[in-house]
Design a protein around this motif. Structure first.
Motif: not given
Length: 313
Positions: A245-270
């Protein structure tokens, strides 16, 4: 009365090793756990210490390994397994994959044991074939920063097969894809504990690249079931065990934010050098040979893992 079968599990205090100790105890085996605690945590197995069927050896498998008495099976799971660990301990990582594997194959030969070695999807490197099946030889940079882990595991597979063909040793090789669950370390640098830890602390989630790279996450109970079936099978060649069951890292981060109820955002590094862009196992072989498929959905597994990390934090 028939004697209980006895199994040696190296890396016993690690994430996967400790779950394997639990499984073999439940199945009625005598379990010998071995770990030098380089990356393992004794707390993962201390609940087993009072049991008559469990014994623990504090030992580095890159040195000569001696275990008195019969051994029916050996499961070699000793190794740093996360980028943060093997980049910090490159020599130890290479030694446990080479010298450690050699020592344990020798022990298996002297005891007449069947041995299963833990390989990894990293033998495929940054793959040019998708999804990855066992016949794919990989795309690995042997002198890049990740080469210490990738090539240690590739050598481990090679020497294991050499012992199988030359010494007729009973060997099994499992290629493990991204696995998660309770007892993971929050600080091990892998994406899942990193995301959950950051979300629970109210920090921004750190993704690398543009978040389009993919991973496929398998819950630990499913992985242990696949390993158990492979050990008891009669197939000596590598077998992928993971969840397709494949998922992009961006989608996975959004899943984690929803699951935890966190108001954080995803930032990107090289993106780190040689980081795989895609990772998805072809599990046809595991399905056909072992009758195995993952049973725990990502949503279910993440809830169990989140409950564990909440306690840890």
């Amino acid at each position: 009365m028939q004697r209980k079968k006895r199994v040696l599990i190296t890396g016993a205090a690690g994430f996967l090793g400790s779950h394997l100790c639990d499984r073999f105890i439940r199945e009625g085996y005598k379990v010998v756990g071995m770990d030098n605690l380089l990356t393992g945590n004794i707390k993962n197995i201390e609940h087993l210490f009072p049991l008559e069927d469990f014994e623990y050896y504090h030992h580095d498998v890159t040195k000569f390994v001696h275990v008195p008495g019969d051994l029916d099976y050996i499961l070699h799971f000793a190794s740093p397994a996360s980028p943060i660990d093997y980049l910090k301990m490159p020599i130890q990582t290479l030694k446990v994959g080479s010298l450690g594997t050699h020592n344990l194959l020798g022990l298996a030969r002297s005891k007449g044991s069947r041995i299963l070695v833990a390989s990894t999807s990293e033998v495929y490197g940054d793959p040019l074939v998708h999804p990855q099946n066992e016949s794919y030889w990989g795309n690995v940079n042997p002198v890049g920063p990740r080469g210490v882990y990738d090539e240690a595991k590739r050598f481990q597979e090679s020497i294991t097969m050499a012992y199988h063909t030359f010494h007729k040793l009973e060997t099994r090789i499992v290629r493990i894809f991204n696995t998660y669950g309770p007892r993971m370390r929050l600080d091990d640098g892998r994406v899942l504990p990193a995301f959950i830890g950051q979300a629970l602390r109210g920090e921004d989630l750190t993704a690398f690249g543009d978040g389009s790279q993919t991973r496929s996450f398998c819950y630990v109970d499913d992985l242990v079931e696949g390993i158990y079936r492979l050990l008891l099978s009669d197939y000596p060649h590598p077998v992928n065990v993971g969840n397709p069951d494949e998922i992009t890292i961006k989608e996975f981060g959004e899943e984690i934010l929803k699951l935890t109820g966190s108001k954080s955002k995803i930032i990107y590094k090289p993106l780190p050098q040689d980081d795989p862009k895609q990772r998805k196992p072809d599990i046809t072989k595991a399905q056909e040979l072992l009758g195995w498929m993952p049973a725990v959905s990502r949503s279910e597994g993440l809830k169990k893992t989140l409950a564990y990390f909440k306690e840890v934090i």
